[in-house]
Structure formats: C-alpha cells, structure tokens
Design an enzyme around this catalytic site. Structure first.
Site, PDB file in Angstrom:
ATOM      1  N   ASP A 118     -41.880   7.890 117.712  1.00 43.36           N
ATOM      2  CA  ASP A 118     -43.243   7.989 117.193  1.00 43.36           C
ATOM      3  C   ASP A 118     -44.343   7.857 118.234  1.00 43.36           C
ATOM      4  O   ASP A 118     -45.513   8.104 117.940  1.00 43.36           O
ATOM      5  CB  ASP A 118     -43.469   6.952 116.084  1.00 43.36           C
ATOM      6  CG  ASP A 118     -43.110   5.537 116.505  1.00 43.36           C
ATOM      7  OD1 ASP A 118     -43.194   5.214 117.710  1.00 43.36           O
ATOM      8  OD2 ASP A 118     -42.732   4.742 115.617  1.00 43.36           O
ATOM      9  N   HIS A 133     -34.064   8.495 122.181  1.00 43.49           N
ATOM     10  CA  HIS A 133     -33.863   9.592 121.229  1.00 43.49           C
ATOM     11  C   HIS A 133     -34.944  10.664 121.334  1.00 43.49           C
ATOM     12  O   HIS A 133     -35.060  11.515 120.457  1.00 43.49           O
ATOM     13  CB  HIS A 133     -33.806   9.056 119.794  1.00 43.49           C
ATOM     14  CG  HIS A 133     -32.576   8.267 119.509  1.00 43.49           C
ATOM     15  ND1 HIS A 133     -32.410   7.525 118.352  1.00 43.49           N
ATOM     16  CD2 HIS A 133     -31.432   8.087 120.214  1.00 43.49           C
ATOM     17  CE1 HIS A 133     -31.232   6.924 118.377  1.00 43.49           C
ATOM     18  NE2 HIS A 133     -30.619   7.252 119.490  1.00 43.49           N
ATOM     19  N   CYS A 176     -39.878  32.385 124.928  1.00 44.13           N
ATOM     20  CA  CYS A 176     -39.239  33.532 124.280  1.00 44.13           C
ATOM     21  C   CYS A 176     -39.952  33.994 123.017  1.00 44.13           C
ATOM     22  O   CYS A 176     -39.618  35.046 122.469  1.00 44.13           O
ATOM     23  CB  CYS A 176     -37.788  33.208 123.952  1.00 44.13           C
ATOM     24  SG  CYS A 176     -37.585  31.941 122.656  1.00 44.13           S
TER      25      CYS A 176
END
Length: 277
Positions: A118, A133, A176
């Site tokens: 967060d 993470h 892309c």
C-alpha cells in the site's frame, strides 16, 4: 487501558526498546487497520469490505490471481484500481510517526520489512523500506514484453461501484501497448517482475550485515500466520539480536526467549510504548 498482563509485557518491551542500537519494523496487513484500511482476515472480512464479490462468491485469493488480467481484465482492474485509489486517499495513523521517531534517534538506524503493497510507510516519511511483495504504486506489462517497472502516478481507473468492475480505458504498457498490471506478487504469480523489490531487499540485507555487535530490536506488527513471510523474517532477524516485540491482537504468541507478546492493536501498543520510553 491495557489489563495487567499486557502492562507487564509493555514494560518488558519498553526495556528492550530503551536498549536498542537499531530497529527493524516487520509489518503485515494489520499495520493499516488503525488507518481505516479494511481487515481482510478470512472470507467474511473480505466480503464485508467488498460486498459485490460476496454476491459472486469470489474470495481474496481468487481475485488476487494474475490470470484475471488475461481472462477478465475489467474484473482484475476493478479490484486493483479500487485498492490503488483507497491507498492513495488513506492517511497513515499516528503509529507510523512513533516508529519513525524511534528509529531516527538510534545510532544504527532503522529499516522496514513489509508484505504490504500500500505504500503507507513511504507516505509516512520512511525511506528505507523493503516491500517483499511489491507495490501497487508501480506497474509492469501484463504480457511480459519486458522487465520494465514504472510509476502508477497519475493513473486513475474508473470503477462501477455496483459491480466493482473497471469501465473505460484500462492501463496500458508503454512498451507494447498491451495491458498493464500492478507490480505486485499475486497468488500463483510466475510473471511478477521482482527486481525493484529485490533491490530493496539487497539494501536491507546489507544493513543487517553491518549490524554485527549492535543491539537490534525487532517490532513486528499485524503479521498473521496464514502468509508467514513477515513473521519468519522477524524471528530470523531477532534470533541473535536484542529481542522481538510482536504486536498482534489475535496471534501474538512468541516462542523464543527474548520475545514479548502484545495482544493489542497497533496504535494502542505503540502509543503505550512511546509513553513508557
């Protein structure tokens, strides 16, 4: 006010902190509850925070699956887009400031190791943070066209609150032109680009190595046993140091000698400890 048993443990924890040369904060999801962030403990807690998913029977682990970015990107970005907006609007509670104050006066400094994505520690002014993470405030290509990571600053995802699905244009990869996704390690995630987090972890590990002979105290906050990454890091770091202070209203038990269990909320525990030291 805490009952007599926590008062005894609070005194022990304060004594550990008074003798610290360095401070490591290990934080899980419970760190954000006092800031008003939802507690996703169990399916019921998750569904209370997100009722539309309860109607579909979708659990947190099912939504936090990268497969949705390929199969149903509006569902995936409805979930993560809402969380991104929520975290941006959340003000870190006063406990963050207490921890930062403690670390700033220690001769060997402070680091944060967290599974939270967060960005609350950075919002509270912490500079040395290892996000194992990843972070919702950064993006990567969902199609793995490269290992680039870029900031999500300025990104706003429109969401239908009745369905919690994204509407309109979805975030795209500048390389892309395909779909982008948060730079977060999800469940069963083989495409996460982890070099940003690894760089943080390398710097954290280097700091740990420099602490030989120092009295490192670990304050673990809101880290449960379901995903034990943070608890294991706290136990490992504290094993040869100055002790572990585990703050957790539900799972506070510490099994090794120089450990203190505080069955309190984050803000209550930190406020009491700050008063004592």
């Amino acid at each position: 006010m805490p009952d007599p048993a926590p008062r005894t443990e609070l005194a022990r924890a304060a004594e550990l902190l008074r003798g610290a040369d360095a401070l490591l904060v290990c934080a899980g999801a419970g760190m954000g509850v006092d800031s008003g962030l939802p507690d996703f403990r169990g399916d019921a807690g998750f569904w209370r925070a997100y009722p539309p998913y309860a109607a579909l029977g979708l659990r947190f682990a099912e939504l936090a699956d990268p497969v949705h970015f390929a199969e149903d990107p509006a569902l995936a970005w409805g979930f993560y887009g809402h969380r991104l907006a929520l975290y941006r609007s959340t003000v870190p509670h006063a406990g963050f400031g207490i921890l930062r104050k403690w670390g700033e006066r220690l001769p060997r400094g402070q680091w944060v190791f967290t599974s939270n994505v967060d960005g609350q520690f950075q919002s509270a002014g912490f500079e040395r943070v290892a996000e194992c993470h990843g972070s919702i405030h950064h993006l990567q290509c969902a199609g793995s066209c490269s290992d680039d990571i870029w900031s999500a600053e300025g990104l706003a995802v429109q969401i239908d609150p009745a369905t919690m699905r994204a509407v309109g244009e979805l975030p795209s990869c500048p390389g892309c032109g395909g779909l982008a996704r948060p730079n977060i390690l999800m469940f069963g995630d083989y495409d996460w680009v982890g070099h940003r987090s690894q760089s943080q972890l390398d710097a954290y590990t280097a700091w740990r190595r420099e602490l030989r002979g120092a009295n490192l105290v670990v304050v673990e906050i809101g880290a449960g046993q379901a995903v034990p990454t943070v608890r294991r890091q706290a136990e490992l770091a504290s094993a040869a140091g100055g002790g572990l202070i585990r703050i957790n209203p539900r799972e506070p038990e510490v099994r090794h000698g120089r450990g203190v269990s505080l069955p309190l909320t984050c803000l209550d525990a930190l406020t009491e400890l700050d008063r004592l030291i």
